[in-house]
Design a protein around this motif. Sequence first.
Motif, PDB file in Angstrom:
ATOM      1  N   UNK A  51       0.838  -1.145   0.024  1.00 20.53           N
ATOM      2  CA  UNK A  51       0.021   0.014  -0.107  1.00 20.53           C
ATOM      3  C   UNK A  51       0.975   1.024   0.138  1.00 20.53           C
ATOM      4  N   UNK A  52       1.785   1.346   0.672  1.00 18.29           N
ATOM      5  CA  UNK A  52       2.740   2.524   0.785  1.00 18.29           C
ATOM      6  C   UNK A  52       3.431   2.438  -0.625  1.00 18.29           C
ATOM      7  N   UNK A  53       3.918   1.591  -1.225  1.00 25.60           N
ATOM      8  CA  UNK A  53       4.532   1.455  -2.471  1.00 25.60           C
ATOM      9  C   UNK A  53       3.687   2.069  -3.467  1.00 25.60           C
ATOM     10  N   UNK A  54       2.119   1.614  -3.575  1.00 25.28           N
ATOM     11  CA  UNK A  54       1.519   2.203  -4.486  1.00 25.28           C
ATOM     12  C   UNK A  54       0.935   3.727  -4.310  1.00 25.28           C
ATOM     13  N   UNK A  55       0.940   3.989  -2.890  1.00 23.96           N
ATOM     14  CA  UNK A  55       0.551   5.656  -2.611  1.00 23.96           C
ATOM     15  C   UNK A  55       1.736   6.367  -3.187  1.00 23.96           C
ATOM     16  N   UNK A  56       2.882   5.774  -2.934  1.00 24.39           N
ATOM     17  CA  UNK A  56       4.183   6.708  -3.436  1.00 24.39           C
ATOM     18  C   UNK A  56       4.070   6.655  -4.791  1.00 24.39           C
ATOM     19  N   UNK A  57       3.857   5.638  -5.514  1.00 28.12           N
ATOM     20  CA  UNK A  57       3.976   5.559  -7.205  1.00 28.12           C
ATOM     21  C   UNK A  57       2.753   6.501  -7.552  1.00 28.12           C
ATOM     22  N   UNK A  58       1.378   6.490  -6.962  1.00 29.02           N
ATOM     23  CA  UNK A  58       0.365   7.367  -7.574  1.00 29.02           C
ATOM     24  C   UNK A  58       0.571   8.862  -6.869  1.00 29.02           C
ATOM     25  N   UNK A  59       1.447   9.009  -6.188  1.00 26.95           N
ATOM     26  CA  UNK A  59       1.725  10.493  -5.839  1.00 26.95           C
ATOM     27  C   UNK A  59       2.784  11.121  -7.129  1.00 26.95           C
ATOM     28  N   UNK A  60       3.666  10.095  -7.817  1.00 30.20           N
ATOM     29  CA  UNK A  60       4.419  10.613  -8.801  1.00 30.20           C
ATOM     30  C   UNK A  60       3.682  10.607 -10.208  1.00 30.20           C
ATOM     31  N   UNK A  61       2.877   9.532 -10.372  1.00 31.61           N
ATOM     32  CA  UNK A  61       2.259   9.393 -11.591  1.00 31.61           C
ATOM     33  C   UNK A  61       0.953   9.435 -12.035  1.00 31.61           C
ATOM     34  N   UNK A  62       0.193   9.374 -10.656  1.00 34.99           N
ATOM     35  CA  UNK A  62      -1.310   9.370 -10.777  1.00 34.99           C
ATOM     36  C   UNK A  62      -1.843   7.991 -10.932  1.00 34.99           C
ATOM     37  N   UNK A  63      -3.252   7.584 -10.772  1.00 34.90           N
ATOM     38  CA  UNK A  63      -3.778   6.543 -10.680  1.00 34.90           C
ATOM     39  C   UNK A  63      -3.822   5.815 -12.226  1.00 34.90           C
ATOM     40  N   UNK A  64      -4.031   6.638 -13.136  1.00 37.85           N
ATOM     41  CA  UNK A  64      -4.044   5.876 -14.617  1.00 37.85           C
ATOM     42  C   UNK A  64      -2.669   5.224 -14.973  1.00 37.85           C
ATOM     43  N   UNK A  65      -1.597   5.993 -14.620  1.00 35.20           N
ATOM     44  CA  UNK A  65      -0.097   5.308 -15.093  1.00 35.20           C
ATOM     45  C   UNK A  65       0.396   4.685 -13.988  1.00 35.20           C
ATOM     46  N   UNK A  66      -0.285   4.557 -12.981  1.00 37.52           N
ATOM     47  CA  UNK A  66       0.313   3.509 -11.974  1.00 37.52           C
ATOM     48  C   UNK A  66       0.057   2.000 -12.170  1.00 37.52           C
ATOM     49  N   UNK A  67       0.851   1.323 -12.485  1.00 40.18           N
ATOM     50  CA  UNK A  67       0.598   0.141 -12.965  1.00 40.18           C
ATOM     51  C   UNK A  67       1.081  -1.181 -11.977  1.00 40.18           C
TER      52      UNK A  67
END
Length: 211
Positions: free
Chosen positions: A25-41
């Motif tokens: 969850x922490x990794x997903x949050x950090x990724x979304x904070x950089x690229x947004x939901x659409x680009x977070x794969x």
Amino acid sequence: MPRATQSVRSTSARAQSPDKRTAILAAARDLVSRVGFREAQMTGVADEAGVALATLYRNFPSKAALMVEVVAAVAQREVDAAAGLAMGDGTAAERLAASASLFASRALLGRRLAHALVAEPVEPEIEAARLRYRRKLARVFETIIEQGIRSKEFPVQDAQASAACIVGSLFEGLVGPLASDTLSTDADRQNQARAIVGFCLRGVGSKDVVT
């Protein structure tokens, strides 16, 4: 029980441990904070969390399921922060201004993640989670407005409707400042946030606008 079966079950238990889920969850949050939901794969989340893709899918069966939990976790953090000020000392107007200003300032500090939570086009499941977020935040403001009505700081009104309008004003008003562009400065964004909070206070009938 055969040793091979014990090994498989042990591996499955480790993969779905609370610590593993927390890390994902922490990794997903950090990724979304950089690229947004659409680009977070999902592959990016697995890399960020340092887990195998299969481990990720054992914990979260789909990207939508993972992102719903990301929204829930981030939303609860923001609601708790606003509620902390809402339940503090001061007049209703001061507490409403403080909690709304805190929400806006925290959003501007994490612009990409806040934009994803507020305005990015998403799947229906994630949108439903965002709507739950809006309702929780609205309830914080609704409580302050009800207290302001009882203390006669605010005129009699539908507190639920007024709170929903405040959330709508904050979300929609911040879409521009949260956008990733170079057309405005940090000072411009902060000034717009203060103007939005002032508008919200005037909307509930505050005589002394504090921003």
